[in-house]
Design a protein around this motif. Structure first.
Motif, PDB file in Angstrom:
ATOM      1  N   ILE A 166     -78.955  31.439  -8.752  1.00 35.75           N
ATOM      2  CA  ILE A 166     -78.781  30.343  -7.805  1.00 35.75           C
ATOM      3  C   ILE A 166     -80.107  30.155  -7.082  1.00 35.75           C
ATOM      4  O   ILE A 166     -80.544  31.028  -6.342  1.00 35.75           O
ATOM      5  CB  ILE A 166     -77.676  30.650  -6.768  1.00 35.75           C
ATOM      6  N   ASN A 167     -80.756  29.013  -7.328  1.00 34.77           N
ATOM      7  CA  ASN A 167     -82.080  28.769  -6.742  1.00 34.77           C
ATOM      8  C   ASN A 167     -83.043  29.923  -7.000  1.00 34.77           C
ATOM      9  O   ASN A 167     -83.826  30.304  -6.130  1.00 34.77           O
ATOM     10  CB  ASN A 167     -81.958  28.506  -5.238  1.00 34.77           C
ATOM     11  N   GLY A 168     -82.947  30.504  -8.185  1.00 31.97           N
ATOM     12  CA  GLY A 168     -83.856  31.576  -8.570  1.00 31.97           C
ATOM     13  C   GLY A 168     -83.393  32.974  -8.204  1.00 31.97           C
ATOM     14  O   GLY A 168     -84.030  33.958  -8.608  1.00 31.97           O
ATOM     15  N   PHE A 169     -82.295  33.110  -7.468  1.00 32.85           N
ATOM     16  CA  PHE A 169     -81.777  34.431  -7.072  1.00 32.85           C
ATOM     17  C   PHE A 169     -80.643  34.846  -8.009  1.00 32.85           C
ATOM     18  O   PHE A 169     -79.669  34.099  -8.172  1.00 32.85           O
ATOM     19  CB  PHE A 169     -81.271  34.409  -5.629  1.00 32.85           C
ATOM     20  N   ASP A 170     -80.757  36.016  -8.593  1.00 27.64           N
ATOM     21  CA  ASP A 170     -79.715  36.531  -9.477  1.00 27.64           C
ATOM     22  C   ASP A 170     -78.479  36.906  -8.660  1.00 27.64           C
ATOM     23  O   ASP A 170     -78.587  37.609  -7.646  1.00 27.64           O
ATOM     24  CB  ASP A 170     -80.228  37.753 -10.249  1.00 27.64           C
ATOM     25  N   ILE A 171     -77.298  36.469  -9.110  1.00 23.04           N
ATOM     26  CA  ILE A 171     -76.078  36.663  -8.323  1.00 23.04           C
ATOM     27  C   ILE A 171     -75.669  38.136  -8.257  1.00 23.04           C
ATOM     28  O   ILE A 171     -74.921  38.537  -7.356  1.00 23.04           O
ATOM     29  CB  ILE A 171     -74.924  35.802  -8.887  1.00 23.04           C
ATOM     30  N   ALA A 192     -78.566  35.010  -3.037  1.00 20.06           N
ATOM     31  CA  ALA A 192     -77.923  34.013  -3.901  1.00 20.06           C
ATOM     32  C   ALA A 192     -76.718  33.386  -3.202  1.00 20.06           C
ATOM     33  O   ALA A 192     -76.536  32.161  -3.224  1.00 20.06           O
ATOM     34  CB  ALA A 192     -77.497  34.661  -5.215  1.00 20.06           C
ATOM     35  N   LYS A 193     -75.888  34.218  -2.557  1.00 21.24           N
ATOM     36  CA  LYS A 193     -74.682  33.699  -1.914  1.00 21.24           C
ATOM     37  C   LYS A 193     -75.007  32.801  -0.731  1.00 21.24           C
ATOM     38  O   LYS A 193     -74.230  31.906  -0.381  1.00 21.24           O
ATOM     39  CB  LYS A 193     -73.790  34.857  -1.462  1.00 21.24           C
ATOM     40  N   GLN A 194     -76.164  33.028  -0.106  1.00 24.20           N
ATOM     41  CA  GLN A 194     -76.563  32.188   1.014  1.00 24.20           C
ATOM     42  C   GLN A 194     -76.864  30.758   0.565  1.00 24.20           C
ATOM     43  O   GLN A 194     -76.851  29.833   1.368  1.00 24.20           O
ATOM     44  CB  GLN A 194     -77.792  32.799   1.712  1.00 24.20           C
ATOM     45  N   GLN A 195     -77.107  30.580  -0.737  1.00 25.32           N
ATOM     46  CA  GLN A 195     -77.405  29.255  -1.286  1.00 25.32           C
ATOM     47  C   GLN A 195     -76.139  28.466  -1.636  1.00 25.32           C
ATOM     48  O   GLN A 195     -76.217  27.311  -2.028  1.00 25.32           O
ATOM     49  CB  GLN A 195     -78.236  29.399  -2.582  1.00 25.32           C
ATOM     50  N   ILE A 196     -74.966  29.113  -1.485  1.00 25.00           N
ATOM     51  CA  ILE A 196     -73.718  28.549  -2.010  1.00 25.00           C
ATOM     52  C   ILE A 196     -72.711  28.281  -0.893  1.00 25.00           C
ATOM     53  O   ILE A 196     -72.556  29.085   0.025  1.00 25.00           O
ATOM     54  CB  ILE A 196     -73.063  29.532  -3.012  1.00 25.00           C
ATOM     55  N   GLY A 197     -72.007  27.165  -1.012  1.00 22.71           N
ATOM     56  CA  GLY A 197     -70.782  26.935  -0.262  1.00 22.71           C
ATOM     57  C   GLY A 197     -69.638  26.879  -1.254  1.00 22.71           C
ATOM     58  O   GLY A 197     -69.772  26.256  -2.318  1.00 22.71           O
ATOM     59  N   TYR A 198     -68.504  27.530  -0.940  1.00 21.88           N
ATOM     60  CA  TYR A 198     -67.448  27.689  -1.933  1.00 21.88           C
ATOM     61  C   TYR A 198     -66.093  27.324  -1.342  1.00 21.88           C
ATOM     62  O   TYR A 198     -65.706  27.846  -0.289  1.00 21.88           O
ATOM     63  CB  TYR A 198     -67.439  29.146  -2.416  1.00 21.88           C
ATOM     64  N   ALA A 222     -67.164  25.226   3.679  1.00 27.04           N
ATOM     65  CA  ALA A 222     -68.081  25.432   2.554  1.00 27.04           C
ATOM     66  C   ALA A 222     -69.474  24.881   2.833  1.00 27.04           C
ATOM     67  O   ALA A 222     -70.459  25.345   2.246  1.00 27.04           O
ATOM     68  CB  ALA A 222     -67.503  24.788   1.289  1.00 27.04           C
ATOM     69  N   ILE A 223     -69.578  23.879   3.729  1.00 25.38           N
ATOM     70  CA  ILE A 223     -70.884  23.258   3.976  1.00 25.38           C
ATOM     71  C   ILE A 223     -71.433  23.582   5.357  1.00 25.38           C
ATOM     72  O   ILE A 223     -72.470  23.050   5.747  1.00 25.38           O
ATOM     73  CB  ILE A 223     -70.818  21.734   3.784  1.00 25.38           C
ATOM     74  N   ILE A 224     -70.760  24.466   6.112  1.00 27.36           N
ATOM     75  CA  ILE A 224     -71.125  24.714   7.508  1.00 27.36           C
ATOM     76  C   ILE A 224     -72.558  25.216   7.652  1.00 27.36           C
ATOM     77  O   ILE A 224     -73.224  24.950   8.646  1.00 27.36           O
ATOM     78  CB  ILE A 224     -70.124  25.712   8.167  1.00 27.36           C
ATOM     79  N   HIS A 225     -73.066  25.938   6.637  1.00 30.97           N
ATOM     80  CA  HIS A 225     -74.432  26.480   6.691  1.00 30.97           C
ATOM     81  C   HIS A 225     -75.414  25.621   5.896  1.00 30.97           C
ATOM     82  O   HIS A 225     -76.526  26.037   5.610  1.00 30.97           O
ATOM     83  CB  HIS A 225     -74.447  27.924   6.191  1.00 30.97           C
ATOM     84  N   ASN A 226     -74.965  24.391   5.521  1.00 32.65           N
ATOM     85  CA  ASN A 226     -75.800  23.421   4.821  1.00 32.65           C
ATOM     86  C   ASN A 226     -76.426  24.012   3.556  1.00 32.65           C
ATOM     87  O   ASN A 226     -77.647  23.983   3.369  1.00 32.65           O
ATOM     88  CB  ASN A 226     -76.907  22.896   5.752  1.00 32.65           C
ATOM     89  N   PRO A 227     -75.594  24.525   2.631  1.00 32.17           N
ATOM     90  CA  PRO A 227     -76.133  25.143   1.415  1.00 32.17           C
ATOM     91  C   PRO A 227     -76.584  24.086   0.416  1.00 32.17           C
ATOM     92  O   PRO A 227     -76.041  22.973   0.388  1.00 32.17           O
ATOM     93  CB  PRO A 227     -74.923  25.914   0.867  1.00 32.17           C
ATOM     94  N   PRO A 228     -77.559  24.409  -0.433  1.00 33.95           N
ATOM     95  CA  PRO A 228     -77.979  23.452  -1.459  1.00 33.95           C
ATOM     96  C   PRO A 228     -76.928  23.250  -2.541  1.00 33.95           C
ATOM     97  O   PRO A 228     -76.869  22.198  -3.169  1.00 33.95           O
ATOM     98  CB  PRO A 228     -79.261  24.055  -2.033  1.00 33.95           C
TER      99      PRO A 228
END
Length: 226
Positions: free
Chosen positions: A65-70, A77-83, A151-157
């Protein structure tokens, strides 16, 4: 020049004992794209979403995710995601504001930035007038909006939505689909669903999974022609 993929899945497999839930899946999500992940129930969609979000370990393969292996760089990696899982993790006895503030803290949003993050997420999801309402007293459609807001509260890409319209009536479905299209302007989105019309209404590109294998992928225009 090809854009750098924000999500890269390579040869992903997952076994449950002797059962192969997903088998050598490979795909990418590009910046600003809404990707429809389409397949019948039991095809392996939710398993794939759980692996991409780091909630389930793969049996084989890699996800970045954005270059970070999950697996190797899970926190970054998880900081780049809203789920948004299929069943949103809502606290029915909390108000909308209380719950979203708690989610922002979990996502390490700085204290000074939390009021603005709350206001932005609520405005995006049409929740600005229900901040003081208890989640348990909201309609199913509004509860789903709260799920998307967390899921979008931290404005993830990257935003991953697993069956976001399940259990909604036709009007609520239309509202959530419109919300997803709006989110697609500022986020890259993977939308998992078994409903073809949902993909046609919201996505730029579709890939179809069946029995754990990717059997078709194309732009929405190519899908419509076919």
């Amino acid at each position: 020049m090809e854009p750098t993929a924000v999500v890269k899945v390579e040869n992903l497999s997952r076994y449950y004992q002797n059962h192969c839930a997903i088998n050598h899946l490979s795909f990418t999500l590009n910046p600003g794209e809404v990707l429809g992940f389409l397949g019948p129930n039991g095809a392996g969609k939710s398993t794939t979403m759980q692996i991409i979000t780091g909630n389930l370990a793969p049996s084989a393969g890699e996800v970045s995710i954005n270059g970070f292996d999950i697996v190797d760089s899970a926190r970054q990696a998880k900081q780049q995601i809203g789920y948004l899982p299929e069943y949103p993790p809502l606290y029915r006895d909390a108000s909308v504001d209380e719950y979203l503030r708690y989610c922002a803290q979990l996502r390490r949003v700085k204290s000074a930035a939390i009021p603005a993050a709350l206001a932005q997420a609520k405005a995006y999801c049409g929740l600005s007038n229900v901040g003081s309402r208890l989640i348990g007293n909201l309609s199913k459609g509004f509860q789903q909006r709260v799920g998307i807001a967390q899921a979008i509260i931290h404005n993830p890409p990257v935003v991953i939505l697993d069956e976001p319209t399940v259990g909604l009536d036709p009007i609520q479905m239309r509202e959530i689909r419109s919300l997803i299209k709006t989110l697609g302007r500022d986020h890259s989105i993977i939308l998992s669903t078994h409903i073809l019309s949902e993909v046609q209404a919201t996505c730029d590109r579709v890939q179809i999974i069946r029995e754990g294998e990717l059997i078709y992928q194309a732009s929405i225009e190519a899908l419509q022609r076919r």
